[in-house]
Structure formats: C-alpha cells, structure tokens
Motif scaffolding. Structure first.
Motif, mmCIF file in Angstrom:
data_model
loop_
_atom_site.group_PDB
_atom_site.id
_atom_site.type_symbol
_atom_site.label_atom_id
_atom_site.label_comp_id
_atom_site.label_asym_id
_atom_site.label_seq_id
_atom_site.Cartn_x
_atom_site.Cartn_y
_atom_site.Cartn_z
ATOM 1 N N ILE A 79 4.103 20.819 -32.752
ATOM 2 C CA ILE A 79 4.956 19.668 -32.452
ATOM 3 C C ILE A 79 5.131 19.619 -30.944
ATOM 4 C CG2 ILE A 79 7.189 18.569 -32.821
ATOM 5 C CD1 ILE A 79 7.482 20.286 -35.372
ATOM 6 N N LEU A 80 4.639 18.551 -30.332
ATOM 7 C CA LEU A 80 4.766 18.370 -28.894
ATOM 8 C C LEU A 80 5.873 17.352 -28.636
ATOM 9 C CD1 LEU A 80 0.990 18.094 -27.900
ATOM 10 C CD2 LEU A 80 2.374 20.144 -28.212
ATOM 11 N N CYS A 81 6.858 17.737 -27.868
ATOM 12 C CA CYS A 81 7.941 16.823 -27.522
ATOM 13 C C CYS A 81 7.480 15.935 -26.383
ATOM 14 C CB CYS A 81 9.189 17.609 -27.160
ATOM 15 S SG CYS A 81 9.792 18.610 -28.543
ATOM 16 N N ALA A 82 7.553 14.623 -26.592
ATOM 17 C CA ALA A 82 6.946 13.654 -25.687
ATOM 18 C C ALA A 82 7.556 13.694 -24.294
ATOM 19 C CB ALA A 82 7.081 12.245 -26.257
ATOM 20 N N ARG A 83 8.862 13.869 -24.233
ATOM 21 C CA ARG A 83 9.568 13.854 -22.959
ATOM 22 C C ARG A 83 10.938 14.493 -23.151
ATOM 23 N NH1 ARG A 83 10.740 8.156 -20.712
ATOM 24 N NH2 ARG A 83 11.667 9.512 -19.155
ATOM 25 N N GLY A 84 11.641 14.679 -22.064
ATOM 26 C CA GLY A 84 12.991 15.216 -22.124
ATOM 27 C C GLY A 84 14.003 14.101 -22.004
ATOM 28 N N GLY A 85 14.923 14.259 -21.061
ATOM 29 C CA GLY A 85 16.016 13.305 -20.905
ATOM 30 C C GLY A 85 17.288 13.941 -21.405
ATOM 31 N N TYR A 86 17.846 13.376 -22.464
ATOM 32 C CA TYR A 86 19.041 13.947 -23.082
ATOM 33 C C TYR A 86 19.076 13.528 -24.542
ATOM 34 C CZ TYR A 86 23.815 14.491 -24.687
ATOM 35 O OH TYR A 86 24.909 14.826 -25.444
ATOM 36 N N GLY A 87 19.441 14.435 -25.415
ATOM 37 C CA GLY A 87 19.637 14.075 -26.813
ATOM 38 C C GLY A 87 19.270 15.145 -27.818
ATOM 39 N N THR A 88 18.506 16.159 -27.409
ATOM 40 C CA THR A 88 18.056 17.166 -28.375
ATOM 41 C C THR A 88 19.230 17.937 -28.975
ATOM 42 O OG1 THR A 88 16.015 17.366 -27.108
ATOM 43 C CG2 THR A 88 16.461 19.075 -28.730
ATOM 44 N N ALA A 89 20.222 18.252 -28.159
ATOM 45 C CA ALA A 89 21.377 19.002 -28.663
ATOM 46 C C ALA A 89 22.150 18.215 -29.716
ATOM 47 C CB ALA A 89 22.308 19.380 -27.510
ATOM 48 N N ARG A 90 22.008 16.899 -29.718
ATOM 49 C CA ARG A 90 22.728 16.067 -30.690
ATOM 50 C C ARG A 90 22.127 16.167 -32.094
ATOM 51 N NH1 ARG A 90 25.239 10.971 -28.097
ATOM 52 N NH2 ARG A 90 24.596 9.989 -30.054
ATOM 53 N N ILE A 91 20.877 16.613 -32.205
ATOM 54 C CA ILE A 91 20.212 16.625 -33.511
ATOM 55 C C ILE A 91 19.911 18.026 -34.042
ATOM 56 C CG2 ILE A 91 19.156 14.393 -32.977
ATOM 57 C CD1 ILE A 91 16.451 15.879 -32.736
ATOM 58 N N VAL A 92 20.014 19.050 -33.181
ATOM 59 C CA VAL A 92 19.493 20.361 -33.578
ATOM 60 C C VAL A 92 20.270 20.973 -34.747
ATOM 61 C CG1 VAL A 92 20.862 21.685 -31.896
ATOM 62 C CG2 VAL A 92 18.639 22.563 -32.663
ATOM 63 N N ASP A 93 21.582 20.746 -34.835
ATOM 64 C CA ASP A 93 22.354 21.364 -35.908
ATOM 65 C C ASP A 93 21.976 20.833 -37.285
ATOM 66 O OD1 ASP A 93 23.817 23.113 -34.312
ATOM 67 O OD2 ASP A 93 25.348 21.617 -33.875
ATOM 68 N N GLY A 94 21.398 19.662 -37.347
ATOM 69 C CA GLY A 94 21.008 19.095 -38.641
ATOM 70 C C GLY A 94 19.604 19.462 -39.078
ATOM 71 N N LEU A 95 18.885 20.224 -38.267
ATOM 72 C CA LEU A 95 17.512 20.592 -38.618
ATOM 73 C C LEU A 95 17.493 21.808 -39.533
ATOM 74 C CD1 LEU A 95 15.794 20.162 -35.129
ATOM 75 C CD2 LEU A 95 15.659 18.605 -37.091
ATOM 76 N N ASP A 96 16.587 21.785 -40.498
ATOM 77 C CA ASP A 96 16.419 22.883 -41.454
ATOM 78 C C ASP A 96 15.075 23.553 -41.161
ATOM 79 O OD1 ASP A 96 16.000 24.575 -43.592
ATOM 80 O OD2 ASP A 96 16.508 23.086 -45.126
ATOM 81 N N PHE A 97 15.124 24.822 -40.756
ATOM 82 C CA PHE A 97 13.908 25.535 -40.372
ATOM 83 C C PHE A 97 13.372 26.425 -41.497
ATOM 84 C CE2 PHE A 97 15.829 24.323 -36.394
ATOM 85 C CZ PHE A 97 14.734 23.985 -35.599
ATOM 86 N N THR A 98 13.792 26.159 -42.746
ATOM 87 C CA THR A 98 13.362 26.984 -43.874
ATOM 88 C C THR A 98 11.854 26.917 -44.071
ATOM 89 O OG1 THR A 98 15.490 26.611 -44.961
ATOM 90 C CG2 THR A 98 13.687 27.456 -46.317
ATOM 91 N N ALA A 99 11.305 25.721 -44.168
ATOM 92 C CA ALA A 99 9.857 25.570 -44.357
ATOM 93 C C ALA A 99 9.104 26.062 -43.128
ATOM 94 C CB ALA A 99 9.511 24.114 -44.656
ATOM 95 N N PHE A 100 9.633 25.774 -41.961
ATOM 96 C CA PHE A 100 9.021 26.235 -40.709
ATOM 97 C C PHE A 100 8.899 27.756 -40.696
ATOM 98 C CE2 PHE A 100 9.719 28.069 -36.515
ATOM 99 C CZ PHE A 100 8.764 27.437 -35.730
ATOM 100 N N ALA A 101 9.932 28.455 -41.146
ATOM 101 C CA ALA A 101 9.917 29.918 -41.129
ATOM 102 C C ALA A 101 8.825 30.481 -42.034
ATOM 103 C CB ALA A 101 11.276 30.463 -41.552
ATOM 104 N N GLN A 102 8.474 29.740 -43.093
ATOM 105 C CA GLN A 102 7.406 30.187 -43.985
ATOM 106 C C GLN A 102 6.034 29.947 -43.380
ATOM 107 O OE1 GLN A 102 8.185 31.873 -46.812
ATOM 108 N NE2 GLN A 102 10.273 31.619 -46.032
ATOM 109 N N GLN A 103 5.935 28.958 -42.509
ATOM 110 C CA GLN A 103 4.657 28.632 -41.871
ATOM 111 C C GLN A 103 4.941 28.145 -40.445
ATOM 112 O OE1 GLN A 103 2.307 25.294 -43.433
ATOM 113 N NE2 GLN A 103 0.498 26.602 -43.433
ATOM 114 N N PRO A 104 5.224 29.078 -39.541
ATOM 115 C CA PRO A 104 5.597 28.686 -38.177
ATOM 116 C C PRO A 104 4.486 27.904 -37.470
ATOM 117 C CG PRO A 104 6.154 30.980 -38.587
ATOM 118 C CD PRO A 104 5.306 30.533 -39.741
ATOM 119 N N LYS A 105 4.910 27.032 -36.585
ATOM 120 C CA LYS A 105 3.977 26.239 -35.785
ATOM 121 C C LYS A 105 4.528 26.162 -34.376
ATOM 122 C CE LYS A 105 4.848 23.065 -38.804
ATOM 123 N NZ LYS A 105 4.772 21.853 -39.649
#
Length: 301
Positions: A79-105
């Motif tokens: 997953i390549l993040c297109a750009r920065g700016g501001y806003g990532t901290a607003r969404i991170v708490d709602g992300l579920d990394f369960t599937a990611f942990a089984q197959q990291p990328k």
C-alpha cells in the motif's frame, strides 16, 4: 517484541495507491503509476484517490474504508500512500489490522504517514519511510525513488553516509529504526500509535514549522521520557523553518542539540531524510548501526 517484515515484492504483483490524508487526483498520479508499472507491478487506485472533502481525500469514513479494503485484500501486496498533508491520525483508530497480521504487506509513505509507520511498529510490523507517489519525479529525487524500489523488492540496504557536522556526537549504536516527522511523533504520544523508542535509533525530520514549535515538541518528547532510552539519534531535513518577529535565536539543529546534550547517545546530523528531493528510504523497524566519528556519520544495516 520481534518485528515482522513483509515479503519482498515480485514482478506481476498488485499494489494499491491510497490517500489517507490530503486529496489528490488520478491525473497527478499518472507519472507514478507509469513508473510502478515499469517495475513490473499492477497498480490499483483506491477510492480515496477520487475523494474530495475540503482538504481531505474524502470524508474520514471513506478514507478509512479505502485503507481497510487494501489491508484486507490478499491480492494487494503493498500500500503506497499517495501524499501526506494531514488526516491519517483521524482514521487510524478505526483500522483493523487482523487480516494484515496474517499476511503482512508493505505500507509506504512519510510525513503525515509517520502515524502509520509508528502504529505498525507498535503492533510489531516493519514499514517504509520513503518518497510518496506524488513526489516520485522531483528533480534531484532519482536516488530517493531508487531506494524506495530497492526496499520494496527486498534488495540490500545501501549505507547512507553524510559529512561531518559541528553538532555531531561521536559514538556507535545499533538498534531498530523508529521515527519520522517530529510533529506527528508528538501528536501520537500517549496513543496506541506510539511506538517505543527504547533501545532504538530515532530519526527525525520536519517541514514548515516555527522554531519555537520544534523546541516545544522536543521538550514534550523529553518530559514524557521518550528520549531517555534511545540508542542513537539521526537528524534529517528540517526544511523551511519559520521564526517570529522576535527571533527564537537558535536553529532547528541547535534546538535538537540542546535536548541531545541531556543524554549520551551518538547523534548524526545532515541525513538525506525528509521533505527534500533527496529523501532516502528507511525501513522502520529494521536494525541498523549508526556510526559517528570525525569523518562524519553513517547508517549501515
């Protein structure tokens, strides 16, 4: 906690470009897409690339759902993040990394993406601090882009050496890399996204901040005890610093030196990391050795 490293990319695999922060158009990303395709990758543009909500790449829910979709899709290998700016901290708490942990990328980006770099490290996963697609073709950024490619495809880390700096503190330290944008590291202090600095080599960079802000943020890291256990400190670009009508009286590097002097770890200044074209890739969580001596400073893995 041991750090997990995602598998290296292989030609023919799919990668996604998303924007968890500021908005961006598909047209702006066309040159980067062509570059990724030239590396043999298939590129998927996330829904957030078409998103438009004030300065954000869509409302928080849209950006969060888009990132989650790429985390959960087993066919997406980075997953390549297109750009920065501001806003990532607003969404991170709602992300579920369960599937990611089984197959990291690989997750790659810098600046505002420091939130994700740190959050992933706190969960025990490595990620990439490196140039983002909107900046792939900056003049003078050819080596930065090549170091990103090398990291994604699992090629050997090339040592980074910089000349002697008057504020360097000599010594040698080995530890896992942690860090990124100073403003974001302060923002996530005390949250689930805060990764431990203890026994690690911290790297710092920032852009477009008042000098007194730099002091205030470093004071916060100092008072919260985060600097006490560092193995070493790598100082990158502090670009376009601003000052008040009554000057603060010290450069950004001088401010960093004030706090570094309170400890005894080695410190190297002038590394090509941050908001300049020569933003070389670092793998957050990778064990490296920082060597600082009369000849300059050097990072090796």
């Amino acid at each position: 906690m041991p750090v997990q490293f995602p598998p290296a990319l292989q030609p023919g695999q799919r990668v996604a470009i998303v924007s968890p922060a500021r908005k961006i158009s598909a047209a702006e990303l066309a040159p980067a897409v062509a570059t990724l395709e030239s590396w043999g990758l298939e590129v998927v543009l996330g829904e957030s690339i078409a998103g438009d909500h004030h300065q954000f790449a869509g409302p928080d829910d849209l950006r969060r759902a888009d990132f989650q979709r790429q985390l959960d899709d087993p066919s997406i290998r980075a997953i390549l993040c297109a750009r920065g700016g501001y806003g990532t901290a607003r969404i991170v708490d709602g992300l579920d990394f369960t599937a990611f942990a089984q197959q990291p990328k690989w997750v790659a980006g810098f600046s505002d993406i420091t939130v994700l770099n740190s959050h992933l490290l706190a969960l025990g996963h490595a990620s990439i601090h490196g140039v983002m697609p909107v900046l792939f073709h900056q003049e003078g950024g050819e080596l930065a882009l090549e170091t990103l490619r090398r990291a994604l495809f699992g090629e050997t880390f090339q040592p980074i050496a910089v000349p002697a700096h008057p504020l360097n503190r000599p010594g040698t330290a080995t530890g896992a890399l942690v860090g990124g944008n100073l403003s974001l590291l302060q923002t996530i202090t005390g949250t689930p996204s805060q990764a431990s600095f203890a026994g690690r080599i911290l790297f710092l960079e920032d852009l477009d901040e008042y000098l007194y802000h730099i002091d205030r943020m470093l004071l916060h890291l100092h008072r919260s005890g985060q600097l006490a256990g560092l193995a070493g400190l790598v100082v990158g670009h502090f670009s376009q610093m601003r000052d008040n009508t009554i000057p603060f009286g010290v450069t950004a590097e001088g401010i960093i030196d004030r706090y570094a002097q309170m400890y005894d770890f080695p410190v190297g200044y002038g590394f090509p990391i941050g908001h300049e074209a020569d933003n070389l890739t670092l793998v957050v969580g990778q064990e490296v050795t920082l060597t600082v001596n009369d000849a300059g400073a050097r990072l090796t893995a």
